[in-house]
Structure formats: C-alpha cells, structure tokens
Scaffold this motif. Structure first.
Motif, PDB file in Angstrom:
ATOM      1  N   ASP A   1      44.464  25.838  53.820  1.00 53.15           N
ATOM      2  CA  ASP A   1      43.727  24.583  53.885  1.00 53.15           C
ATOM      3  C   ASP A   1      43.293  24.201  52.468  1.00 53.15           C
ATOM      4  O   ASP A   1      42.451  24.893  51.872  1.00 53.15           O
ATOM      5  N   PRO A   2      43.804  23.097  51.895  1.00 48.12           N
ATOM      6  CA  PRO A   2      43.449  22.766  50.520  1.00 48.12           C
ATOM      7  C   PRO A   2      41.973  22.432  50.351  1.00 48.12           C
ATOM      8  O   PRO A   2      41.419  22.528  49.248  1.00 48.12           O
ATOM      9  N   ALA A   3      41.300  22.075  51.449  1.00 43.24           N
ATOM     10  CA  ALA A   3      39.876  21.742  51.355  1.00 43.24           C
ATOM     11  C   ALA A   3      39.026  22.988  51.125  1.00 43.24           C
ATOM     12  O   ALA A   3      37.950  22.910  50.533  1.00 43.24           O
TER      13      ALA A   3
ATOM     14  N   VAL B   1      41.551  34.870  46.252  1.00 40.35           N
ATOM     15  CA  VAL B   1      42.207  36.111  45.838  1.00 40.35           C
ATOM     16  C   VAL B   1      41.407  36.671  44.660  1.00 40.35           C
ATOM     17  O   VAL B   1      41.229  35.978  43.652  1.00 40.35           O
ATOM     18  N   VAL B   2      40.915  37.892  44.805  1.00 38.90           N
ATOM     19  CA  VAL B   2      40.152  38.529  43.731  1.00 38.90           C
ATOM     20  C   VAL B   2      41.064  39.480  42.954  1.00 38.90           C
ATOM     21  O   VAL B   2      41.762  40.310  43.550  1.00 38.90           O
ATOM     22  N   GLY B   3      41.062  39.327  41.636  1.00 44.40           N
ATOM     23  CA  GLY B   3      41.797  40.242  40.768  1.00 44.40           C
ATOM     24  C   GLY B   3      40.843  41.234  40.137  1.00 44.40           C
ATOM     25  O   GLY B   3      39.783  40.847  39.627  1.00 44.40           O
TER      26      GLY B   3
ATOM     27  N   GLY C   1      48.240  27.733  46.346  1.00 45.51           N
ATOM     28  CA  GLY C   1      47.093  27.026  46.906  1.00 45.51           C
ATOM     29  C   GLY C   1      45.832  27.852  47.011  1.00 45.51           C
ATOM     30  O   GLY C   1      44.839  27.404  47.596  1.00 45.51           O
ATOM     31  N   PHE C   2      45.850  29.064  46.448  1.00 46.71           N
ATOM     32  CA  PHE C   2      44.676  29.936  46.549  1.00 46.71           C
ATOM     33  C   PHE C   2      43.727  29.717  45.378  1.00 46.71           C
ATOM     34  O   PHE C   2      44.119  29.305  44.293  1.00 46.71           O
ATOM     35  N   HIS C   3      42.457  30.010  45.619  1.00 44.61           N
ATOM     36  CA  HIS C   3      41.441  30.061  44.588  1.00 44.61           C
ATOM     37  C   HIS C   3      41.449  31.509  44.085  1.00 44.61           C
ATOM     38  O   HIS C   3      41.666  32.429  44.868  1.00 44.61           O
ATOM     39  N   THR C   4      41.238  31.722  42.790  1.00 42.06           N
ATOM     40  CA  THR C   4      41.234  33.104  42.298  1.00 42.06           C
ATOM     41  C   THR C   4      39.990  33.390  41.462  1.00 42.06           C
ATOM     42  O   THR C   4      39.403  32.482  40.863  1.00 42.06           O
ATOM     43  N   ARG C   5      39.625  34.645  41.425  1.00 39.55           N
ATOM     44  CA  ARG C   5      38.529  35.092  40.562  1.00 39.55           C
ATOM     45  C   ARG C   5      38.926  36.444  39.979  1.00 39.55           C
ATOM     46  O   ARG C   5      39.312  37.346  40.732  1.00 39.55           O
ATOM     47  N   MET C   6      38.871  36.540  38.676  1.00 41.89           N
ATOM     48  CA  MET C   6      39.279  37.791  38.042  1.00 41.89           C
ATOM     49  C   MET C   6      38.093  38.570  37.499  1.00 41.89           C
ATOM     50  O   MET C   6      37.239  38.012  36.812  1.00 41.89           O
TER      51      MET C   6
END
Ligand SMILES: Cc1cc2nc3c(=O)[nH]c(=O)nc-3n(C[C@H](O)[C@H](O)[C@H](O)COP(=O)(O)O)c2cc1C
Length: 194
Positions: free
Chosen positions: A4-6, A11-13, A39-44
């Motif tokens: 869902d783009p909203a 995904v955590v790195g 389309g995922f949000h990521t946080r490293m």
C-alpha cells in the motif's frame, strides 16, 4: 502482492562497521535501496548507530534512547536485512551486540524476528570468512525465529570495492545485493497479510 503506497511497510537494515567508511554498510544500503524501489520504507542502523548502543545488559532496568529506538524500529518492521563483516571467522561483536538487544522483544506477541523475512549479507577480506559468517547469521536468525531469505550475499572486499554513490566495482555484486532487497520485499507483504 502489492504494498500500500499510503503506508509503506518498513524494512530495517542492521549492519556495518565502526570508525569510518564501511563497505559492509555500503553493501547494506544497496540492498535497502532495492527494497525501496519495491515500494518499501527503509531505516538503517549502521556502524555509528550500533556504536551508540551500550553493551547489552539483560538485567538493566532502563534502556537508553538509542536502545529504545532500535527495538521500536524492529518491532515496527515487516522485514530485516542484516549485514556483518567476517571478524575472525564469524559475525562482529558490534552487530551481535545489536542483535542481543532484541531479547527485549522476547515477551512481545511477535517476539524477536518472528514471521519476518531476513536478508543476509557478509563481507570479508577473503572468501573463507564470508561463508562462515553467513552460516552464523543464518543460525542466529533461526534462533530469533526469523525466515532467512534464500539468497545471501557473500562479498570478498579484497576484490570488490564500493563507492559512495551506491555502486561497486563488480556489477554482479550490486545485482546480488539488489536481489536480497527484492526477495525480502517479495515475502514481507505475504507475512503481514497472514
Ligand atoms: C577484527 C577484525 C577481524 C577480521 N577477521 C577477518 C577474517 O577472519 N577473515 C577475513 O577474510 N577478513 C577478516 N577481517 C576483514 C574484514 O572482514 C573485511 O575487511 C570487511 O570487509 C570489513 O568491512 P568494512 O569495510 O565494512 O569495515 C577482519 C577485520 C577485523 C577488523
């Protein structure tokens, strides 16, 4: 299954080394970028982030803001990608210390890395430690009830050099890392829907 783009899932790195430019962290960034393209949000949480985590004390009664932020991000995640250098044939203490902190989630409804696809990356200055480090990471992910994705990247940093722009001297390595991001993205929505 499309995301869902909203409200893109996270995904955590987790990975890298401390003290300067890290090829491990650059490799992880390439994999996370591939997940973002799906389309995922990521946080490293890279080397500098992991360096701020105190040595894990299971009996501590309070947690630092950095510890809380790390645990909160993993709790929110739909998938995780872990990247470790091979240090003396296995994962580094810095990466292991961060993973030890996931003990804080032991009593959660979804403990540890349960039900999450987990992509794996190992770098080493030679081939031998790449294999043993990937094997160690797989054992740890199984212990944490995660699902290691089928392909793991074993990178020999004696022959492959990374640049600051998300590239590497060997395009095949960039493709392998991107595949990890895609495999994690492929599986994460299926897990979240079950
Ligand atoms: C403490 C230490 C132990 C290491 N042990 C190994 C090893 O057993 N085998 C190996 O091939 N490389 C070993 N290396 C090299 C690193 O795995 C390699 O340079 C890695 O790519 C470093 O990643 P970075 O660029 O993110 O710092 C070691 C490096 C350090 C600092």
């Amino acid at each position: 299954m499309a995301v869902d783009p909203a409200s893109p899932p996270l995904v955590v790195g987790i990975g890298g080394t401390i003290g300067g430019i890290s090829s491990t962290e650059r490799a992880l960034r390439i994999a996370l970028d591939a997940a973002e393209r799906e389309g995922f949000h990521t946080r490293m949480f890279g080397g500098a982030d992991m360096a701020r985590l105190p040595l894990y004390d299971p009996r501590a009664t309070t947690r630092t803001a950095d510890e809380q932020a790390f645990v909160a991000a993993v709790r929110e995640a739909s998938a995780v990608i872990i990247a470790s250098p091979g240090y003396h044939g296995s994962i580094s203490g810095v990466v292991k210390n961060a993973l030890d902190l996931l003990e804080e989630t032991a009593k959660d409804d979804r403990p540890y890395l349960a039900d999450m696809p987990v992509g794996l990356i190992a770098t080493a200055y030679g081939w031998q430690a790449t294999g043993s480090t990937i094997a160690a990471l797989r054992s740890i992910v199984h212990a944490l009830r995660g699902w290691p994705t089928p392909f793991a990247a074993a990178i020999n940093t004696q022959v492959t050099k990374f640049d600051a722009e998300g590239g590497a001297s060997d395009p095949a390595v960039v493709e392998q890392l991107s595949m990890i991001g895609r495999q994690v993205a492929r599986f994460a929505p299926l897990v979240a829907a079950s």
